[in-house]
Design a protein around this motif. Structure first.
Motif, short mmCIF file in Angstrom:
data_model
loop_
_atom_site.label_atom_id
_atom_site.label_comp_id
_atom_site.label_asym_id
_atom_site.label_seq_id
_atom_site.Cartn_x
_atom_site.Cartn_y
_atom_site.Cartn_z
N LEU A 164 -4.74 8.81 -17.04
CA LEU A 164 -3.95 9.15 -15.85
C LEU A 164 -4.85 9.74 -14.77
CD1 LEU A 164 -1.10 9.07 -14.75
CD2 LEU A 164 -0.69 11.28 -15.82
N ALA A 165 -5.77 10.60 -15.16
CA ALA A 165 -6.72 11.17 -14.19
C ALA A 165 -7.59 10.06 -13.60
CB ALA A 165 -7.59 12.23 -14.86
N ARG A 166 -8.00 9.12 -14.44
CA ARG A 166 -8.81 8.00 -13.94
C ARG A 166 -8.00 7.14 -12.98
NH1 ARG A 166 -10.99 2.69 -15.79
NH2 ARG A 166 -12.97 2.57 -14.70
N LEU A 167 -6.73 6.92 -13.30
CA LEU A 167 -5.87 6.14 -12.40
C LEU A 167 -5.77 6.82 -11.04
CD1 LEU A 167 -3.96 3.69 -12.07
CD2 LEU A 167 -2.12 5.19 -12.84
N GLN A 168 -5.64 8.13 -11.03
CA GLN A 168 -5.57 8.86 -9.77
C GLN A 168 -6.85 8.68 -8.96
OE1 GLN A 168 -2.92 10.57 -8.43
NE2 GLN A 168 -1.73 9.78 -10.13
N ARG A 169 -8.00 8.81 -9.63
CA ARG A 169 -9.28 8.67 -8.93
C ARG A 169 -9.46 7.26 -8.39
NH1 ARG A 169 -11.03 11.30 -13.53
NH2 ARG A 169 -12.04 9.40 -14.31
N LEU B 55 0.83 -1.21 0.00
CA LEU B 55 0.00 0.00 0.00
C LEU B 55 0.86 1.26 0.00
CD1 LEU B 55 -2.87 -1.07 2.42
CD2 LEU B 55 -2.88 -1.02 -0.09
N VAL B 56 1.95 1.24 0.75
CA VAL B 56 2.87 2.39 0.75
C VAL B 56 3.49 2.55 -0.63
CG1 VAL B 56 5.09 3.21 1.65
CG2 VAL B 56 3.35 2.34 3.22
N ASP B 57 3.91 1.44 -1.24
CA ASP B 57 4.50 1.49 -2.58
C ASP B 57 3.49 2.00 -3.61
OD1 ASP B 57 6.81 0.49 -1.44
OD2 ASP B 57 6.52 -1.55 -2.18
N LEU B 58 2.24 1.54 -3.50
CA LEU B 58 1.20 2.02 -4.41
C LEU B 58 0.98 3.52 -4.24
CD1 LEU B 58 -1.56 -0.74 -4.35
CD2 LEU B 58 -0.38 0.15 -6.37
N ALA B 59 0.90 3.96 -3.00
CA ALA B 59 0.69 5.39 -2.74
C ALA B 59 1.84 6.22 -3.31
CB ALA B 59 0.54 5.63 -1.24
N THR B 60 3.05 5.70 -3.21
CA THR B 60 4.22 6.40 -3.75
C THR B 60 4.14 6.48 -5.27
OG1 THR B 60 5.58 5.69 -1.88
CG2 THR B 60 6.75 6.38 -3.87
N CYS B 61 3.82 5.36 -5.91
CA CYS B 61 3.69 5.35 -7.37
C CYS B 61 2.61 6.32 -7.83
CB CYS B 61 3.38 3.95 -7.88
SG CYS B 61 4.75 2.80 -7.84
N LEU B 62 1.47 6.30 -7.15
CA LEU B 62 0.38 7.20 -7.53
C LEU B 62 0.78 8.66 -7.34
CD1 LEU B 62 -2.64 5.19 -6.13
CD2 LEU B 62 -2.04 5.52 -8.54
N ALA B 63 1.49 8.95 -6.28
CA ALA B 63 1.97 10.32 -6.06
C ALA B 63 2.95 10.73 -7.16
CB ALA B 63 2.62 10.45 -4.69
N ASN B 64 3.81 9.79 -7.57
CA ASN B 64 4.76 10.08 -8.64
C ASN B 64 4.08 10.29 -9.98
OD1 ASN B 64 6.90 9.87 -6.87
ND2 ASN B 64 7.36 7.76 -7.41
N LEU B 65 2.88 9.72 -10.15
CA LEU B 65 2.14 9.86 -11.39
C LEU B 65 1.29 11.13 -11.44
CD1 LEU B 65 1.16 6.16 -11.95
CD2 LEU B 65 2.48 7.59 -13.52
N SER B 66 1.31 11.89 -10.38
CA SER B 66 0.60 13.16 -10.38
C SER B 66 1.11 14.02 -11.54
CB SER B 66 0.85 13.88 -9.05
OG SER B 66 0.54 15.24 -9.16
N LEU C 220 -7.76 -1.38 -10.31
CA LEU C 220 -6.64 -0.44 -10.34
C LEU C 220 -5.57 -0.93 -11.32
CD1 LEU C 220 -5.27 2.10 -9.21
CD2 LEU C 220 -4.36 0.68 -7.36
N ALA C 221 -5.30 -2.22 -11.32
CA ALA C 221 -4.32 -2.78 -12.25
C ALA C 221 -4.77 -2.58 -13.70
CB ALA C 221 -4.10 -4.27 -11.96
N ARG C 222 -6.06 -2.78 -13.97
CA ARG C 222 -6.57 -2.59 -15.34
C ARG C 222 -6.44 -1.14 -15.79
NH1 ARG C 222 -10.39 -6.30 -13.58
NH2 ARG C 222 -11.89 -4.65 -13.09
N VAL C 223 -6.73 -0.20 -14.92
CA VAL C 223 -6.59 1.21 -15.28
C VAL C 223 -5.12 1.54 -15.52
CG1 VAL C 223 -6.96 3.59 -14.55
CG2 VAL C 223 -8.69 1.87 -14.04
N ALA C 224 -4.22 1.00 -14.70
CA ALA C 224 -2.78 1.22 -14.91
C ALA C 224 -2.34 0.64 -16.25
CB ALA C 224 -1.98 0.60 -13.76
#
Length: 99
Positions: A78-83, A14-25, A55-59
């Motif tokens: 990318l916006a959808r992935l963030q949501r 979960l921490v790694d996912l949150a980091t990746c999502l933050a990096n994709l901002s 989430l994997a499918r959107v990525a």
């Protein structure tokens, strides 16, 4: 694996996912397709590991759009992935708070 080790693994994912999502901002990625491609590829196995298949499918869609260099589609996916990512992480944290 044991309960304690499983909890530690899930928390780390979960921490790694949150980091990746933050990096994709968009503020961080600047819509750089190569950067987004690498970060979105990292999301897929992490999301699958904890059962976040949506989430994997959107990525995967983000990876496809970044690979094709389709700017409009990339921005939209990318916006959808963030949501979806934000909602998924919040749902998991809320669930663990109830447990």
């Amino acid at each position: 694996m044991g309960v304690l080790r499983a909890e530690e693994m899930i928390c780390q994912v979960l921490v790694d996912l949150a980091t990746c999502l933050a990096n994709l901002s968009p503020r961080r990625s600047g819509l750089d397709a190569d950067y987004i491609l690498a970060e979105a590829r990292a999301v897929i196995p992490l999301a699958e590991k904890v059962g976040m298949l949506g989430l994997a499918r959107v990525a995967e869609s983000v990876v496809e759009c970044a690979g094709r260099r389709e700017a409009a589609a990339l921005a939209a996916t990318l916006a959808r992935l963030q949501r979806v990512g934000d909602r998924s992480l919040l749902d998991i944290w809320d669930f663990t708070d109830l447990a």
